[in-house]
Design a protein around this motif. Structure first.
Motif, PDB file in Angstrom:
ATOM      1  N   UNK A  54       0.827  -1.204   0.000  1.00 23.21           N
ATOM      2  CA  UNK A  54       0.000   0.000   0.000  1.00 23.21           C
ATOM      3  C   UNK A  54       0.868   1.263   0.000  1.00 23.21           C
ATOM      4  N   UNK A  55       0.389   2.272  -0.725  1.00 24.51           N
ATOM      5  CA  UNK A  55       1.087   3.545  -0.816  1.00 24.51           C
ATOM      6  C   UNK A  55       0.109   4.701  -0.633  1.00 24.51           C
ATOM      7  N   UNK A  56       0.641   5.818  -0.155  1.00 28.43           N
ATOM      8  CA  UNK A  56      -0.073   7.086  -0.225  1.00 28.43           C
ATOM      9  C   UNK A  56       0.631   7.919  -1.282  1.00 28.43           C
ATOM     10  N   UNK A  57      -0.134   8.377  -2.279  1.00 35.14           N
ATOM     11  CA  UNK A  57       0.450   9.072  -3.424  1.00 35.14           C
ATOM     12  C   UNK A  57      -0.053  10.507  -3.472  1.00 35.14           C
ATOM     13  N   UNK A  58       0.873  11.412  -3.739  1.00 42.40           N
ATOM     14  CA  UNK A  58       0.579  12.815  -3.962  1.00 42.40           C
ATOM     15  C   UNK A  58       0.387  12.985  -5.467  1.00 42.40           C
ATOM     16  N   UNK A  59      -0.848  13.113  -5.909  1.00 43.02           N
ATOM     17  CA  UNK A  59      -1.205  12.947  -7.318  1.00 43.02           C
ATOM     18  C   UNK A  59      -1.696  14.271  -7.895  1.00 43.02           C
ATOM     19  N   UNK A  60      -0.982  14.813  -8.869  1.00 40.01           N
ATOM     20  CA  UNK A  60      -1.382  16.087  -9.468  1.00 40.01           C
ATOM     21  C   UNK A  60      -2.665  15.920 -10.272  1.00 40.01           C
ATOM     22  N   UNK A  61      -3.591  16.852 -10.083  1.00 43.41           N
ATOM     23  CA  UNK A  61      -4.868  16.789 -10.793  1.00 43.41           C
ATOM     24  C   UNK A  61      -4.638  17.060 -12.280  1.00 43.41           C
ATOM     25  N   UNK A  62      -4.956  16.096 -13.153  1.00 45.34           N
ATOM     26  CA  UNK A  62      -4.788  16.313 -14.591  1.00 45.34           C
ATOM     27  C   UNK A  62      -5.900  17.193 -15.158  1.00 45.34           C
TER      28      UNK A  62
ATOM     29  N   UNK B 139      -8.080  16.536 -17.259  1.00 38.83           N
ATOM     30  CA  UNK B 139      -9.345  15.818 -17.426  1.00 38.83           C
ATOM     31  C   UNK B 139     -10.215  15.828 -16.168  1.00 38.83           C
ATOM     32  N   UNK B 140      -9.626  16.104 -15.004  1.00 39.86           N
ATOM     33  CA  UNK B 140     -10.391  16.121 -13.755  1.00 39.86           C
ATOM     34  C   UNK B 140     -10.678  17.533 -13.252  1.00 39.86           C
ATOM     35  N   UNK B 141     -10.076  18.522 -13.886  1.00 40.36           N
ATOM     36  CA  UNK B 141     -10.286  19.899 -13.446  1.00 40.36           C
ATOM     37  C   UNK B 141     -11.760  20.277 -13.585  1.00 40.36           C
ATOM     38  N   UNK B 142     -12.310  20.897 -12.545  1.00 42.87           N
ATOM     39  CA  UNK B 142     -13.700  21.308 -12.561  1.00 42.87           C
ATOM     40  C   UNK B 142     -14.664  20.263 -12.051  1.00 42.87           C
ATOM     41  N   UNK B 143     -14.167  19.062 -11.766  1.00 46.34           N
ATOM     42  CA  UNK B 143     -15.010  17.989 -11.233  1.00 46.34           C
ATOM     43  C   UNK B 143     -14.911  17.972  -9.697  1.00 46.34           C
TER      44      UNK B 143
ATOM     45  N   UNK C 204     -15.870  11.747  -9.314  1.00 47.96           N
ATOM     46  CA  UNK C 204     -14.775  10.941  -9.873  1.00 47.96           C
ATOM     47  C   UNK C 204     -14.953   9.492  -9.434  1.00 47.96           C
ATOM     48  N   UNK C 205     -15.805   8.777 -10.147  1.00 49.20           N
ATOM     49  CA  UNK C 205     -16.133   7.401  -9.787  1.00 49.20           C
ATOM     50  C   UNK C 205     -14.941   6.460  -9.988  1.00 49.20           C
ATOM     51  N   UNK C 206     -13.988   6.876 -10.831  1.00 56.21           N
ATOM     52  CA  UNK C 206     -12.857   5.987 -11.120  1.00 56.21           C
ATOM     53  C   UNK C 206     -11.984   5.756  -9.891  1.00 56.21           C
ATOM     54  N   UNK C 207     -12.045   6.660  -8.908  1.00 57.61           N
ATOM     55  CA  UNK C 207     -11.253   6.470  -7.687  1.00 57.61           C
ATOM     56  C   UNK C 207     -11.741   5.237  -6.941  1.00 57.61           C
ATOM     57  N   UNK C 208     -13.067   5.150  -6.700  1.00 57.06           N
ATOM     58  CA  UNK C 208     -13.611   3.986  -6.005  1.00 57.06           C
ATOM     59  C   UNK C 208     -13.599   2.756  -6.897  1.00 57.06           C
TER      60      UNK C 208
ATOM     61  N   UNK D  53     -14.564  21.269  -5.605  1.00 61.74           N
ATOM     62  CA  UNK D  53     -14.334  21.288  -7.050  1.00 61.74           C
ATOM     63  C   UNK D  53     -12.840  21.413  -7.303  1.00 61.74           C
ATOM     64  N   UNK D  54     -12.286  20.447  -8.027  1.00 65.55           N
ATOM     65  CA  UNK D  54     -10.842  20.367  -8.230  1.00 65.55           C
ATOM     66  C   UNK D  54     -10.338  21.459  -9.162  1.00 65.55           C
ATOM     67  N   UNK D  55      -9.186  21.988  -8.798  1.00 64.71           N
ATOM     68  CA  UNK D  55      -8.522  23.006  -9.609  1.00 64.71           C
ATOM     69  C   UNK D  55      -7.230  22.432 -10.182  1.00 64.71           C
ATOM     70  N   UNK D  56      -6.685  23.107 -11.181  1.00 64.48           N
ATOM     71  CA  UNK D  56      -5.541  22.552 -11.923  1.00 64.48           C
ATOM     72  C   UNK D  56      -4.296  22.347 -11.071  1.00 64.48           C
TER      73      UNK D  56
END
Length: 220
Positions: free
Chosen positions: A150-158, A160-164, A169-173, A197-200
């Protein structure tokens, strides 16, 4: 004298050991650092609580140096495997509660584990894996391994997810991942903020297995 939980010992003052010692000091702990090399000890005399010339193969010498008062200790000598193993055995005999040790081979790792070392470190291997993981996926800014895959990842919002929002974001679950929260600059937005709401420039903090994190990244 400081509380025992804030006293640490470091055996070996090479690059790795000296970094551990000075960082522990920076966090406000007391540090007893020992090495057989007089020059190494002299270089760190004013950087730690105590820097002493001590052979860690000598149990009594470690006791006299104050390691019996340490909550935890790091064995930063690895090239001399015999000294590393004897140092670990002596620290166990003295009663140091938590012992970490650097290893240079699988055999060295196995022996240290068998004699009760709490965590065995392979700094060069660990940093190599870290670099490869981050280079492999430019969306990953940082990650921490929690063990057991298991990892905890610091993941930059791409883009394609900005504004959601997180709830969208169902793909997370779907990838069996958990969003711990969002970092927006220096502000942490907790995991309960599904309406966020996610920002860039946001960073998602995702928890999950390495393969599922990679699959999620690839899906974007």
């Amino acid at each position: 004298m400081p509380h025992k939980s804030h006293i640490f010992g470091v055996v070996g003052l090479g690059n790795f050991g000296s970094t551990v010692a000075t960082e522990l000091m920076r966090f406000g702990n007391s540090v007893i650092a020992v090495d057989v090399n007089e020059r190494a000890v002299g270089l760190h005399a004013d950087k730690v609580t105590e820097a002493l010339i001590v052979d860690a193969r000598d149990e009594e010498a470690l006791r006299e140096a104050g390691f019996g008062e340490c909550y935890g200790a790091v064995i930063a000598i690895a090239n001399d495997i015999e000294s590393s193993i004897l140092a670990a055995m002596n620290l166990k005999l003295i009663g140091v509660k938590t012992i970490w040790a650097k290893a240079v081979s699988k055999t060295h790792h196995r022996i240290l584990s068998r004699i009760g070392v709490d965590r065995v470190i392979h700094p060069q291997v660990d940093i190599g894996q870290y670099v490869a993981q981050v280079l492999n996926n430019p969306l990953i800014r940082d990650y921490v391994s929690l063990g057991n895959g298991y990892h905890v990842v610091n993941f930059r919002v791409p883009d394609s997810l900005e504004g959601h929002s997180l709830s969208e974001i169902k793909s997370i679950s779907r990838h069996d991942l958990r969003c711990i929260g969002v970092m927006r600059g220096t502000e942490f937005v907790g995991s309960g903020a599904d309406g966020c709401v996610l920002q860039s420039d946001d960073l998602l903090l995702l928890l999950g297995e390495r393969k599922k994190l990679s699959d999620f990244a690839a899906s974007l």
